[in-house]
Design an enzyme around this catalytic site. Sequence first.
Site, PDB file in Angstrom:
ATOM      1  N   GLY A 229     -53.458 -78.832  68.200  1.00  0.00           N
ATOM      2  CA  GLY A 229     -53.950 -80.047  68.206  1.00  0.00           C
ATOM      3  C   GLY A 229     -52.855 -81.079  68.719  1.00  0.00           C
ATOM      4  N   GLY A 232     -49.764 -79.635  70.390  1.00  0.00           N
ATOM      5  CA  GLY A 232     -50.001 -78.901  71.794  1.00  0.00           C
ATOM      6  C   GLY A 232     -50.322 -77.593  71.815  1.00  0.00           C
ATOM      7  N   GLY A 258     -60.604 -78.478  71.720  1.00  0.00           N
ATOM      8  CA  GLY A 258     -60.537 -76.998  71.921  1.00  0.00           C
ATOM      9  C   GLY A 258     -61.249 -76.573  73.156  1.00  0.00           C
ATOM     10  N   ASP A 259     -62.331 -76.808  73.152  1.00  0.00           N
ATOM     11  CA  ASP A 259     -63.209 -76.169  74.306  1.00  0.00           C
ATOM     12  C   ASP A 259     -62.856 -76.312  75.622  1.00  0.00           C
ATOM     13  OD1 ASP A 259     -64.785 -75.357  71.906  1.00  0.00           O
ATOM     14  OD2 ASP A 259     -65.986 -77.168  72.099  1.00  0.00           O
TER      15      ASP A 259
END
Length: 314
Positions: A229, A232, A258-259
Amino acid sequence: MIVTLTAHPAMDRAIRLDAPLQPGEVQAATGEREDAGGKGINVARAVAAAGASTVAVLPLAQDDPFDAALRATGVPALRVPVAGRARTNLTITDPAGTTTKINLPGASLAPGETAALIAAVVDATAEARWLVLAGSLPPGVGDDFYVEVVQAVRAAHGASAPLVAVDTSGPALRAVVDRATPDLIKPNDEELAELAGGGLGGPDLNAAVLAVARTVVPDRARAALVTLGARGAILVTADGAWIGAAPRIRVASTVGAGDSSLAGYLLAESEGAAPPERLARAIRYGAAAASLAGTQAPRPMDLPTADVPISAID
């Protein structure tokens, strides 16, 4: 070519509030948007936005309204006909960027539909560099579904089979790590802890992440990109480990960040970038996605220009 499989696609509906969410109260929304989502589709959208070649494989009924939203993205897709319809995921975001998600269950896949989906992935990956297996599994398939996909692809293509990246969680991630040896996994810190069967103990989160990742890499997965997140991300390979700090941004929605991080990593790897640059690109793409409303795919022009420091860690 980067091929993605989204076995459990979802219409992502994002609602913005002008105040923190108040359970039990009536609140007015300041805006909303809908996007064709699902982790693999999100990856494919970011790859396509960068001008790279991609195909998104997914189960989709011919009369599903989801198809209109998917076509609007312009992402090339291989649709495997099924009887059920894509689910809806609801995301509520307040001005501080706090996100509340409600994910509905999707339609169950019948055995014949599951077999057709695997066959479609085998066909689509004939000349692919990467196969991305991303997202939760729909009702009707076992926890080892991704294992079956990997085995089918490698059996069909042999030495020319694509590299395999997996972004899932829980029993599905454990099964593919234990039985399929993917080339890359992309958990967040909570998913990594769940994979290890415990928490990430100790005062130093980075050291804990590295220690747990080393129980998986390189024997059960060739590499791990662990997203953290706002803190990093960490990349662990057989040859080393690196940590990168995230640039400061104004958060609009963390859904799909995240994707996009995974897409950034794969784009950099496909261009021949070294591991530190792959990590930096992943962090930039994740930050860019988090700065956009809803589940938008970041374009190269959306990437933050601030420095992303990368350091080797022991």
